[in-house]
Design a protein around this motif. Structure first.
Motif, mmCIF file in Angstrom:
data_model
loop_
_atom_site.group_PDB
_atom_site.id
_atom_site.type_symbol
_atom_site.label_atom_id
_atom_site.label_comp_id
_atom_site.label_asym_id
_atom_site.label_seq_id
_atom_site.Cartn_x
_atom_site.Cartn_y
_atom_site.Cartn_z
ATOM 1 N N UNK A 17 27.363 50.051 36.252
ATOM 2 C CA UNK A 17 27.898 50.464 37.545
ATOM 3 C C UNK A 17 27.392 49.480 38.586
ATOM 4 N N UNK A 18 28.294 49.000 39.432
ATOM 5 C CA UNK A 18 27.924 48.085 40.507
ATOM 6 C C UNK A 18 27.981 48.841 41.826
ATOM 7 N N UNK A 19 26.954 48.692 42.652
ATOM 8 C CA UNK A 19 26.948 49.333 43.965
ATOM 9 C C UNK A 19 26.971 48.258 45.046
ATOM 10 N N UNK A 20 27.756 48.545 46.086
ATOM 11 C CA UNK A 20 27.835 47.678 47.253
ATOM 12 C C UNK A 20 27.782 48.595 48.458
ATOM 13 N N UNK A 21 26.639 48.629 49.115
ATOM 14 C CA UNK A 21 26.476 49.549 50.240
ATOM 15 C C UNK A 21 26.611 50.981 49.751
ATOM 16 N N UNK A 22 27.534 51.727 50.352
ATOM 17 C CA UNK A 22 27.737 53.123 49.954
ATOM 18 C C UNK A 22 28.903 53.288 48.987
ATOM 19 N N UNK A 23 29.386 52.189 48.419
ATOM 20 C CA UNK A 23 30.482 52.240 47.456
ATOM 21 C C UNK A 23 29.998 51.763 46.093
ATOM 22 N N UNK A 24 30.713 52.183 45.048
ATOM 23 C CA UNK A 24 30.363 51.744 43.700
ATOM 24 C C UNK A 24 31.620 51.598 42.862
ATOM 25 N N UNK A 25 31.499 50.788 41.809
ATOM 26 C CA UNK A 25 32.622 50.614 40.894
ATOM 27 C C UNK A 25 32.122 50.258 39.501
ATOM 28 N N UNK A 26 32.996 50.514 38.548
ATOM 29 C CA UNK A 26 32.774 50.141 37.152
ATOM 30 C C UNK A 26 34.120 49.746 36.563
ATOM 31 N N UNK A 27 34.188 48.575 35.972
ATOM 32 C CA UNK A 27 35.374 48.124 35.246
ATOM 33 C C UNK A 27 34.911 47.702 33.859
ATOM 34 N N UNK A 28 35.385 48.398 32.841
ATOM 35 C CA UNK A 28 34.948 48.074 31.479
ATOM 36 C C UNK A 28 35.511 46.747 31.004
ATOM 37 N N UNK A 29 36.668 46.354 31.531
ATOM 38 C CA UNK A 29 37.393 45.227 30.965
ATOM 39 C C UNK A 29 38.103 45.701 29.708
ATOM 40 N N UNK A 30 38.893 44.832 29.101
ATOM 41 C CA UNK A 30 39.631 45.187 27.891
ATOM 42 C C UNK A 30 38.660 45.304 26.716
#
Length: 128
Positions: A17-30
């Motif tokens: 999981x990547x966090x940037x400030x108060x947001x986060x995202x996760x991309x598994x990729x193919x």
């Protein structure tokens, strides 16, 4: 001393999981998923809640049934099956409220055959 700028950047795909400030995202990729349980996502949250949306999807045309299971601290909280979707035919965003200090794991399995199918797992959220 030179003042450094903090610029948000895409850090790539993976289980984290990547966090940037108060947001986060996760991309598994193919990820090629066969008929064994394959971990697409695995991370532990910090000291705050995360209000997120999770999106499972196919990476290639397929008529295979793909089962996704989500675990919080080793306890299965949900299981869903994507059935006979094709690229560009969205499944749906699924809401998640992730508690603080929680290990999150998303596992995918091909329930139709042992032939691998490309799958994705995406999470976007807000840390509160």
């Amino acid at each position: 001393m030179v003042k450094q700028k903090h610029i948000a950047t895409f850090l790539g795909t993976g289980k984290f999981l990547t966090t940037i400030g108060s947001h986060c995202y996760h991309y598994s990729g193919a990820v090629d998923v066969d008929n064994t349980d394959l971990v697409l996502t695995k991370f532990t949250t910090g000291k705050n809640y995360i209000v997120a949306k999770w999106y499972p999807s196919y990476g290639a045309e397929s008529t295979d049934n793909m089962r996704f299971s989500i675990y919080f601290n080793g306890v299965q909280i949900t299981r869903t099956t994507l059935d006979s979707r094709v690229v560009g035919n969205p499944f749906q965003w699924n809401p998640l409220l992730i508690p603080p200090l929680t290990e999150v794991e998303i596992v995918c399995t091909n329930k139709s055959t042992d032939t691998p199918v490309q799958m994705y797992s995406t999470i976007i959220g807000k840390i509160i």
